[in-house]
Scaffold this motif. Structure first.
Motif: not given
Length: 337
Positions: A233, A247, A250, A254-256, A274, A277, A279-280
């Protein structure tokens, strides 16, 4: 009469004006009267008083307020006279992950009068209990900054022992996120442009330090510090100017936690990064009453205390904001009422 500070039009720090206003009187059914003792500064408050968030002429600013219950109205069961209480950022968001839009609009110090004053009479659900043994100054740090950090890590995120969290800077949200993450058994990477502030973050438990002025590609450095895995995070308070680095830092999946806009409100996003990966990137604005009560139980169970910066009297509220704007603070700036 009661003391207050009002924001006169046009909004600016120079137009924060001390005023004597009518006392709000006794609480009605379902209401409480709170003698306020402290508030604390957030970027949201600065955005209001600087005119970035429009409000009406004469608005009483400040979203955070803590004090003591002086009187209770008919039917009030949650509080008694003498209880220590702390305000809610979203008084109408009781519980649940998906509040209605209307619940996110009634914000003290923004769309309604806030806590830069001696006393308030409000519905009882506008406050929660304060942590046991905390001063009003300490409790006043929780409403916005504390709850934002808590939600980023434990509501929207799944921070637990062994997690890796990256925090940006040394403002209120970032310092709380560091404290909460360490209490949960996580590893923390901290960034700052100041070596002196990095040393203070290290003293609070930060495991790895990055000076982003010396290392502009700090996302790659964070990736390196995790052995190429990436962090679980990122507590992202910069916004457009730092999101790409966040980003990069992460891990896959993972989480941003997108919290702030300190580096701008719009900007290009590396959508391929984004996507590739998985990513959220989740925007968040503070949290609910239920989340605030969970956070209060958490700080009590782990003996966490907030990091307080300078104190300013209510009459010097503009000077408190000037101190905030200088970026010299570490932790939370307090207004004593």
């Amino acid at each position: 009469m009661m003391r207050a500070v009002q924001l006169r039009a046009p909004a600016s720090l120079d137009n924060l004006t001390p005023a004597d206003l009518p006392d709000p009187g006794d609480p009605g059914p379902g209401e409480i009267r709170v003698r306020l003792a402290a508030s604390s500064l957030n970027f949201h408050d600065f955005a209001v008083v600087a005119g970035m968030i429009p409000t009406v002429d004469g608005r009483i600013p400040m979203s955070d307020g803590a004090g003591t219950v002086e009187a209770v109205g008919e039917g009030v069961t949650d509080y008694k006279v003498g209880d220590s209480v702390v305000s809610l950022f979203f008084p109408d968001w009781d519980d649940g992950d998906s509040p209605s839009m209307s619940a996110l609009t009634n914000v003290p110090g923004d769309s309604t009068d806030g806590y830069a004053r001696d006393v308030v009479v409000t519905p009882q659900h506008w406050f929660t209990r304060a942590p046991q043994g905390w001063s009003a100054a300490e409790a006043a740090t929780l409403t916005c900054a504390g709850l934002t950090a808590w939600r980023a890590l434990f509501v929207d995120g799944v921070t637990q022992p062994g997690s890796i969290v990256l925090v940006q800077g040394s403002g209120g949200v970032s310092v709380f996120a560091l404290q909460f993450a360490k209490a949960a058994g996580a590893k923390v990477i901290a960034t700052s442009s100041s070596d002196a502030k990095l040393e203070r973050l290290k003293a609070l438990g930060a495991d790895e330090l990055i000076n982003y002025k010396a290392q502009p590609a700090w996302g790659a450095r964070a990736l390196e510090l995790t052995g190429g895995r990436g962090v679980d995070t990122v507590v992202e308070i910069g916004g457009a100017g730092t999101l790409d680095q966040s980003m990069l830092a992460t891990r896959v999946g993972g989480h941003v936690a997108l919290i702030g806009v300190l580096t701008g409100i719009v900007g290009p996003v590396k959508t391929a990064l984004l996507m590739s990966k998985n990513l959220r990137v989740q925007g968040l604005t503070v949290g609910s009453r239920a989340q605030q009560l969970a956070m209060i139980a958490g700080v009590e169970a782990n003996a966490i205390r907030p990091i307080l910066d300078q104190h300013f009297p209510l009459e010097n509220l503009a000077d408190a904001f000037r101190h905030q704007a200088s970026n010299a603070h570490f932790g939370k700036i307090i207004v004593d009422i």
